[in-house]
Design a protein around this motif. Structure first.
Motif, PDB file in Angstrom:
ATOM      1  N   ARG A 267       1.010  -1.146   0.082  1.00 13.23           N
ATOM      2  CA  ARG A 267      -0.084  -0.052   0.163  1.00 13.23           C
ATOM      3  C   ARG A 267       0.951   1.181   0.028  1.00 13.23           C
ATOM      4  NH1 ARG A 267      -2.299   1.801   5.478  1.00 13.23           N
ATOM      5  NH2 ARG A 267      -0.190   2.093   5.759  1.00 13.23           N
ATOM      6  N   ASP A 268       1.980   1.325   0.849  1.00  9.99           N
ATOM      7  CA  ASP A 268       2.831   2.574   0.791  1.00  9.99           C
ATOM      8  C   ASP A 268       3.449   2.815  -0.364  1.00  9.99           C
ATOM      9  OD1 ASP A 268       1.912   2.678   3.477  1.00  9.99           O
ATOM     10  OD2 ASP A 268       3.695   1.981   4.561  1.00  9.99           O
ATOM     11  N   CYS A 269       3.830   1.608  -1.090  1.00  8.82           N
ATOM     12  CA  CYS A 269       4.594   1.780  -2.258  1.00  8.82           C
ATOM     13  C   CYS A 269       3.597   2.401  -3.490  1.00  8.82           C
ATOM     14  CB  CYS A 269       5.088   0.224  -2.731  1.00  8.82           C
ATOM     15  SG  CYS A 269       6.591  -0.003  -1.844  1.00  8.82           S
ATOM     16  N   LEU A 270       2.580   1.592  -3.494  1.00  3.49           N
ATOM     17  CA  LEU A 270       1.437   2.512  -4.397  1.00  3.49           C
ATOM     18  C   LEU A 270       1.218   4.118  -4.006  1.00  3.49           C
ATOM     19  CD1 LEU A 270      -0.402   1.162  -6.403  1.00  3.49           C
ATOM     20  CD2 LEU A 270      -2.247   1.246  -4.832  1.00  3.49           C
ATOM     21  N   VAL A 271       0.968   4.240  -2.926  1.00  2.00           N
ATOM     22  CA  VAL A 271       0.888   5.745  -2.243  1.00  2.00           C
ATOM     23  C   VAL A 271       1.994   6.483  -2.860  1.00  2.00           C
ATOM     24  CG1 VAL A 271       0.642   7.344  -0.676  1.00  2.00           C
ATOM     25  CG2 VAL A 271      -0.764   5.166  -0.356  1.00  2.00           C
ATOM     26  N   GLU A 272       3.077   5.903  -2.833  1.00  3.21           N
ATOM     27  CA  GLU A 272       4.377   6.827  -3.242  1.00  3.21           C
ATOM     28  C   GLU A 272       4.562   6.938  -4.871  1.00  3.21           C
ATOM     29  OE1 GLU A 272       7.924   4.710  -1.769  1.00  3.21           O
ATOM     30  OE2 GLU A 272       7.468   4.973   0.369  1.00  3.21           O
ATOM     31  N   GLU A 273       4.012   5.852  -5.497  1.00  2.00           N
ATOM     32  CA  GLU A 273       3.926   5.906  -6.920  1.00  2.00           C
ATOM     33  C   GLU A 273       2.920   6.721  -7.414  1.00  2.00           C
ATOM     34  OE1 GLU A 273       3.448   1.751  -7.826  1.00  2.00           O
ATOM     35  OE2 GLU A 273       5.433   1.244  -7.531  1.00  2.00           O
TER      36      GLU A 273
END
Length: 625
Positions: A334-340
């Motif tokens: 989830r955090d990676c998706l938010v950063e992307e």
């Protein structure tokens, strides 16, 4: 007799050339070690990756790269030996040192893929406290697979013997191990040859990438919700067990203490994230729905009268550790998706942050000034890259990779033709070789590039399977040790089948005399995937490439229930697509507002101040994040 049949590569007529490329072989083994170490160190989470796990990962990554470097070296030296030979009919021309290198690499990766890495993964996740019991538990877990595989292998060998054929056990093991990897390579290569160029064309349009992440957001949020409930159900079971230890003698107190420590440390770690602590409730999902939890179903510890044996406690400890791992990986995804989304939204708006001008208040030493100017130069280079160069570079890369994919697909289709029509094979065949037995570096370079590209297509396609997203690679030291070992086992499992498939479609004259071909002749042991492979593989690869190009692949996977990223993106009708898109925009906008209140993301009217996201039950309610 089956146990006396000699391996094909040891037949006496095989006569290695006198050329001994010891120096390049040593470089091929040592060169990948340093980048493999930095790669493993940059991805592994120190809290779940011991030095021994890091060493196994480095060895796995390094040997995979070594196989890629050895194959061009093998072709180059074999071609040079053929060019300098007077008689090309009586001998094989590969180097004995290269054959020894291939054998060492193959059997080391075979042991890693089918023995050491799975065993170590189960050892790390075992619920026992002592090293001896951990090892016994890991061996017991893997023994089930080995027994079933051995029984199937014996049955196949008996059938082949009844059909009048003899086979060496070593040859059969090599063929069986490579056959599994070859099946994966054929399926994943067809998807990856189209998916990789499409990714780079999509990168030229950041708005498309933002939309793609919106579509994935609701699925990842559901994964996070399920992981929270699964862990909470197991924690309820652990709490019930820990309450029972009061006043009872003869219990394995060391295991109970380890279980309590794991429970308390996991809570402290996971609840540090407000979005996770807000989702946790005191009631279990099993109680609220009236059904038993899938996480703990079958555990006798749910029975208040069960015995607290070491086996039961180890099972519960392992289950708790696995559920904590799944939740951590869901949070990371989830955090990676938010950063992307934050990054690609910034690019789609065409406004990357402009670097601040350098200012030096007061007296600053010369080294500090030099470092500051270097950092500033890097910031300005990044700014101009994002503003002016990134889009044309992505389009250019997409065009180049499309041409590479087209040539690989044509080479696959021409695999069964009586003449060589592979563009790569023709390019290498028309390279001038020296007549004094020296290798051609042009042959090595040209033969290395398509091998690296096909490897990239296969591995990127593998990691797009959502099962592997939980065990995939997350940078910034956010990947667990078991997850990295899981992906590394598939990495080493598929490299030799990749090289074998590459030589089949390369159709280079020297390849049939190479040491790798001599090693892999045991693939004829299983004719369907050996000599007949050139008939089935191209059809499967081309069909899957067409299915990926027209987005049939994702729709088919969605209907089959396969948990794949394309199934999430392209499965369903237009109404479902719009619903996931709206929900994803709302979820990500509120998550961005929670992590960075000043951020602004185009969300078609989403409430930037809201903090409620994600369905948490059948009643359609929401939970705080």
């Amino acid at each position: 007799p089956i146990f006396l049949a000699p391996p094909v590569h040891k037949i006496a007529e095989i006569m290695p050339s006198t050329t001994t490329p010891v120096g390049p072989i040593v470089v091929a083994f040592l060169l990948p070690l340093i980048p493999s170490f930095f790669f493993a160190n940059s991805y592994s989470n120190p809290s779940s990756s011991s030095p021994g796990v890091i060493a196994l990962l480095v060895l796995s990554y390094s040997l995979t790269a070594t196989a890629c470097l050895l194959l061009p070296l093998d072709l180059s030296y074999t071609a040079a030996s053929i060019a300098s030979a007077d008689d090309t009919t009586s001998a094989k021309f590969y180097s004995g040192a290269i054959m020894a290198s291939w054998q060492t690499t193959f059997w080391t990766t075979f042991l890693l893929a089918w023995g050491i890495l799975p065993l170590t993964q189960d050892y790390v996740q075992s619920g026992f406290s002592s090293r001896k019991l951990k090892l016994v538990d890991a061996l017991r877990t893997n023994a089930k697979f080995y027994v079933v595989s051995g029984a199937v292998g014996v049955l196949v060998i008996l059938i082949m013997m009844m059909a009048g054929g003899g086979v060496s056990v070593i040859d059969f093991l090599m063929a069986a191990g490579n056959t599994y990897g070859l099946l994966l390579v054929v399926v994943l290569l067809g998807h990856g040859l189209v998916a990789v160029p499409k990714v780079y064309f999509a990168k030229a349009d950041p708005a498309r990438l933002v939309t793609r992440r919106y579509l994935l957001a609701s699925t990842l949020d559901t994964d996070l919700y399920e992981a929270v409930w699964d862990l909470q159900d197991v924690e309820d079971c652990v709490d019930a067990v820990l309450r029972r230890k009061q006043g009872v003698t003869g219990l394995p107190l060391d295991m109970l203490n380890d279980l309590q420590f794991l429970r308390e440390s996991g809570v402290a770690d996971l609840t540090a994230d407000p979005s996770i602590s807000a989702r946790r409730t005191r009631s279990s999902r099993g109680e609220s729905t009236g059904t038993a939890s899938s996480s703990t179903s079958g555990l006798p510890l749910l029975d208040p009268g069960c015995d607290l044996t070491e086996k039961n406690l180890a099972s519960l400890t392992a289950t708790l550790r696995r559920r904590q791992l799944v939740l951590r990986q869901a949070v990371v995804c989830r955090d990676c998706l938010v950063e992307e989304v934050r990054y690609y939204s910034m690019l789609s708006e065409g406004a990357p942050p402009r670097p601040e001008p350098l200012r030096f208040p007061g007296e600053v030493s010369c080294p500090d000034i030099v470092l500051a100017r270097l950092r500033a130069s890097g910031d300005w280079a990044t700014y101009y890259w994002r503003l002016h160069l990134r889009k044309p570079a992505c389009v250019f890369a997409g065009v180049v990779f499309s041409c590479m994919s087209a040539m690989v697909l044509w080479s696959e289709l021409a695999m069964g033709f009586p003449v060589s029509l592979s563009p790569f094979g023709q390019l290498i065949s028309h390279t001038l070789h020296s007549s004094d037995g020296r290798p051609s570096y042009f042959v090595e370079m040209i033969s290395l590039l398509p091998l690296l590209y096909t490897s990239w297509c296969v591995y990127s396609s593998l990691l797009s399977v959502r099962l592997f997203s939980r065990y995939g690679l997350k940078s910034k030291k956010r990947s667990s040790g078991p997850a990295l070992m899981f992906s590394a086992s598939y990495l080493v499992r598929m490299q030799f089948p990749l090289c074998y498939n590459y030589l089949l479609f390369l159709r280079y004259n020297a390849s049939e005399y190479s040491a790798f071909t001599g090693l892999m002749k045991n693939m004829d042991t299983i004719p369907v995937f050996g000599t007949s492979f050139s008939v089935y593989a191209p059809l499967i690869t081309v069909l899957l490439s067409l299915a990926t190009f027209f987005n049939w692949y994702g729709r088919l996977l969605a209907k089959l229930g396969v948990d794949h990223e394309d199934a999430v993106l392209f499965g369903g009708d237009a109404e479902e697509y719009e619903m996931r898109l709206r929900e994803g925009k709302t979820l990500l906008a509120r998550r961005l507002a929670a992590t960075e209140p000043t951020s602004a993301v185009p969300t078609a009217g989403a409430d930037q101040t809201g903090m409620e996201i994600g369905r948490t039950g059948s009643n359609g309610g929401y939970s705080k994040v």
